[in-house]
Design a protein around this motif. Sequence first.
Motif, mmCIF file in Angstrom:
data_model
loop_
_atom_site.group_PDB
_atom_site.id
_atom_site.type_symbol
_atom_site.label_atom_id
_atom_site.label_comp_id
_atom_site.label_asym_id
_atom_site.label_seq_id
_atom_site.Cartn_x
_atom_site.Cartn_y
_atom_site.Cartn_z
ATOM 1 N N ALA A 110 7.558 0.417 -1.085
ATOM 2 C CA ALA A 110 7.671 1.726 -1.730
ATOM 3 C C ALA A 110 7.181 1.673 -3.180
ATOM 4 O O ALA A 110 6.538 2.612 -3.676
ATOM 5 C CB ALA A 110 9.116 2.217 -1.682
ATOM 6 N N VAL A 111 7.458 0.563 -3.871
ATOM 7 C CA VAL A 111 7.002 0.398 -5.252
ATOM 8 C C VAL A 111 5.487 0.275 -5.294
ATOM 9 O O VAL A 111 4.811 0.900 -6.130
ATOM 10 C CB VAL A 111 7.672 -0.830 -5.898
ATOM 11 N N TYR A 112 4.943 -0.519 -4.380
ATOM 12 C CA TYR A 112 3.486 -0.686 -4.308
ATOM 13 C C TYR A 112 2.811 0.657 -4.069
ATOM 14 O O TYR A 112 1.852 1.033 -4.765
ATOM 15 C CB TYR A 112 3.136 -1.670 -3.198
ATOM 16 N N GLU A 113 3.307 1.411 -3.097
ATOM 17 C CA GLU A 113 2.696 2.701 -2.778
ATOM 18 C C GLU A 113 2.774 3.655 -3.966
ATOM 19 O O GLU A 113 1.798 4.352 -4.282
ATOM 20 C CB GLU A 113 3.384 3.318 -1.559
ATOM 21 N N ALA A 114 3.909 3.683 -4.632
ATOM 22 C CA ALA A 114 4.070 4.583 -5.774
ATOM 23 C C ALA A 114 3.113 4.209 -6.902
ATOM 24 O O ALA A 114 2.495 5.090 -7.524
ATOM 25 C CB ALA A 114 5.515 4.553 -6.262
ATOM 26 N N ARG A 115 2.992 2.914 -7.183
ATOM 27 C CA ARG A 115 2.083 2.489 -8.253
ATOM 28 C C ARG A 115 0.641 2.877 -7.941
ATOM 29 O O ARG A 115 -0.076 3.389 -8.810
ATOM 30 C CB ARG A 115 2.172 0.970 -8.441
ATOM 31 N N ILE A 116 0.220 2.615 -6.720
ATOM 32 C CA ILE A 116 -1.163 2.888 -6.354
ATOM 33 C C ILE A 116 -1.448 4.385 -6.389
ATOM 34 O O ILE A 116 -2.473 4.829 -6.940
ATOM 35 C CB ILE A 116 -1.464 2.315 -4.954
ATOM 36 N N LYS A 117 -0.574 5.174 -5.808
ATOM 37 C CA LYS A 117 -0.820 6.617 -5.743
ATOM 38 C C LYS A 117 -0.782 7.251 -7.133
ATOM 39 O O LYS A 117 -1.600 8.141 -7.437
ATOM 40 C CB LYS A 117 0.178 7.282 -4.803
ATOM 41 N N THR A 118 0.131 6.804 -7.977
ATOM 42 C CA THR A 118 0.177 7.331 -9.340
ATOM 43 C C THR A 118 -1.076 6.944 -10.106
ATOM 44 O O THR A 118 -1.675 7.766 -10.820
ATOM 45 C CB THR A 118 1.425 6.808 -10.075
ATOM 46 N N HIS A 119 -1.485 5.687 -9.965
ATOM 47 C CA HIS A 119 -2.699 5.219 -10.642
ATOM 48 C C HIS A 119 -3.913 6.038 -10.219
ATOM 49 O O HIS A 119 -4.691 6.498 -11.073
ATOM 50 C CB HIS A 119 -2.920 3.742 -10.314
#
Length: 249
Positions: free
Chosen positions: A44-53
């Motif tokens: 979930a952290v990985y997905e959030a970082r990538i999508k926000t970036h």
Amino acid sequence: MNPDYIKGVNLGNWLVLEKWMSPALFDSTTADDEYYLPTQLDPAVYEARIKTHRAEYINERDFATIASWGLNSVRIPVPYFIFGDRAPFIGCIDELDKAFNWAEKYGLTILIDLRTAPMSQNGFDNGGISGVCKWAQNPDLVEYALNVLERLARRYRDEPTLHSIEVLNEPVSWSVFHGTSNTAKDVREASGSTHVPLRFLKRFYRDAYTRLRAILRPETVIVFHDGFRLLRWGDWFRRAGMRNVMLDT
């Protein structure tokens, strides 16, 4: 501006991460590239970082700014997992669709650059995984890259803003890559890594050209990297019967 004169900018680190440009994305990990990043973060952290970036690093405002500076083209590096079919990586075809819409709105053209290949074509972080260069040794992975190119060509062939597709970024075709690199996170995974032989690279380029030219409009340019061996190509592309191509060096 002369429409035949390309004056553009590369949108690096948007869809293909390069740690030196956005080190904060790699916080709380020892990863140096996107291959290892999802292995060290909660999904979930990985997905959030990538999508926000992806939402914040490049957006419509940037395309407007690029056009206002008098530029007429953008080069967009994309990963092999762009279509979202290589877990745990997150696809980014929606972002590329948006880029085509923005490019048309602001009068820009697009060069799609296949930046990475599975198990890497160069061992660089921007090749997907540092210290590993084994893509060319696996026929299934080579076929996968060709299939990605075909899917991109079919999706965007009729887009008026598509200027060109670069077959593969910076394959290392000489022995600068000496086996396992000290940048590899996993020595076992890097074992057997080597450069991409020029003979293989020429065969891959022929295959890619044949497949892409069968899909793309005649005016769409197909781009090839010199593999860091500029003087070894000569008139090879002409002798191979290729038309409307460019060499990236």
